[in-house]
Design a protein around this motif. Structure first.
Motif, PDB file in Angstrom:
ATOM      1  N   MET A 132      -5.998  -3.692   8.626  1.00 45.20           N
ATOM      2  CA  MET A 132      -6.937  -4.761   8.434  1.00 45.20           C
ATOM      3  C   MET A 132      -6.337  -5.861   7.579  1.00 45.20           C
ATOM      4  SD  MET A 132     -10.742  -3.168   8.085  1.00 45.20           S
ATOM      5  CE  MET A 132     -11.352  -4.813   7.825  1.00 45.20           C
ATOM      6  N   GLY A 133      -5.169  -5.686   7.096  1.00 50.75           N
ATOM      7  CA  GLY A 133      -4.585  -6.722   6.262  1.00 50.75           C
ATOM      8  C   GLY A 133      -4.721  -6.400   4.791  1.00 50.75           C
ATOM      9  N   ASP A 163      -7.261   0.861  -5.625  1.00 46.22           N
ATOM     10  CA  ASP A 163      -7.943   1.879  -4.833  1.00 46.22           C
ATOM     11  C   ASP A 163      -7.681   1.622  -3.350  1.00 46.22           C
ATOM     12  OD1 ASP A 163      -9.149   3.131  -7.047  1.00 46.22           O
ATOM     13  OD2 ASP A 163     -10.664   1.574  -7.109  1.00 46.22           O
ATOM     14  N   TYR A 164      -7.540   2.704  -2.592  1.00 46.09           N
ATOM     15  CA  TYR A 164      -7.263   2.624  -1.166  1.00 46.09           C
ATOM     16  C   TYR A 164      -8.230   3.521  -0.396  1.00 46.09           C
ATOM     17  CZ  TYR A 164      -2.669   0.739  -2.398  1.00 46.09           C
ATOM     18  OH  TYR A 164      -1.646  -0.024  -2.890  1.00 46.09           O
ATOM     19  N   ILE A 165      -8.397   3.219   0.876  1.00 43.53           N
ATOM     20  CA  ILE A 165      -9.028   4.140   1.816  1.00 43.53           C
ATOM     21  C   ILE A 165      -7.934   4.492   2.822  1.00 43.53           C
ATOM     22  CG2 ILE A 165     -10.754   4.443   3.621  1.00 43.53           C
ATOM     23  CD1 ILE A 165     -12.497   2.379   2.217  1.00 43.53           C
ATOM     24  N   PHE A 166      -7.570   5.764   2.895  1.00 38.99           N
ATOM     25  CA  PHE A 166      -6.547   6.208   3.827  1.00 38.99           C
ATOM     26  C   PHE A 166      -7.222   6.798   5.061  1.00 38.99           C
ATOM     27  CE2 PHE A 166      -4.409   6.378  -0.271  1.00 38.99           C
ATOM     28  CZ  PHE A 166      -3.229   5.720   0.017  1.00 38.99           C
ATOM     29  N   LYS A 177     -14.406  -2.817   8.810  1.00 35.98           N
ATOM     30  CA  LYS A 177     -14.736  -3.665   7.666  1.00 35.98           C
ATOM     31  C   LYS A 177     -14.842  -2.786   6.429  1.00 35.98           C
ATOM     32  CE  LYS A 177     -19.701  -3.499   8.491  1.00 35.98           C
ATOM     33  NZ  LYS A 177     -20.917  -4.267   8.674  1.00 35.98           N
ATOM     34  N   TYR A 178     -14.956  -3.438   5.289  1.00 34.36           N
ATOM     35  CA  TYR A 178     -15.131  -2.711   4.047  1.00 34.36           C
ATOM     36  C   TYR A 178     -16.072  -3.486   3.141  1.00 34.36           C
ATOM     37  CZ  TYR A 178     -12.474  -5.891   1.116  1.00 34.36           C
ATOM     38  OH  TYR A 178     -12.072  -6.985   0.407  1.00 34.36           O
ATOM     39  N   VAL A 209     -15.644   1.830  -2.965  1.00 34.87           N
ATOM     40  CA  VAL A 209     -15.228   1.113  -1.758  1.00 34.87           C
ATOM     41  C   VAL A 209     -15.798   1.880  -0.568  1.00 34.87           C
ATOM     42  CG1 VAL A 209     -13.289   0.298  -0.374  1.00 34.87           C
ATOM     43  CG2 VAL A 209     -13.090   0.380  -2.861  1.00 34.87           C
ATOM     44  N   VAL A 210     -16.571   1.185   0.279  1.00 33.59           N
ATOM     45  CA  VAL A 210     -17.188   1.788   1.465  1.00 33.59           C
ATOM     46  C   VAL A 210     -16.573   1.152   2.690  1.00 33.59           C
ATOM     47  CG1 VAL A 210     -19.348   2.196   2.683  1.00 33.59           C
ATOM     48  CG2 VAL A 210     -19.330   2.126   0.186  1.00 33.59           C
TER      49      VAL A 210
END
Length: 50
Positions: free
Chosen positions: A1-2, A17-20, A29-30, A43-44
């Motif tokens: 997503m960039g 923080d990351y979502i893997f 989206k987030y 972060v969702v």
């Protein structure tokens, strides 16, 4: 997503923080919820199966 420049934490130390997710999923989206439960904001992410 960039790459995003929105902080997911209250600025203090440079922590990120990351979502893997796996390669067979597609990030859509987030959202960063601005709630004061800890020193980081939750972060969702919305993720679709490819």
């Amino acid at each position: 997503m960039g790459k995003y420049k929105e902080n997911t934490f209250i600025p203090s130390d440079a922590r990120i923080d990351y979502i893997f997710i796996s390669k067979d999923l597609n990030p859509v989206k987030y959202n960063v919820d601005r709630v004061m439960f800890s020193d980081h904001y939750p972060v969702v992410g919305c993720i679709r199966q490819m």
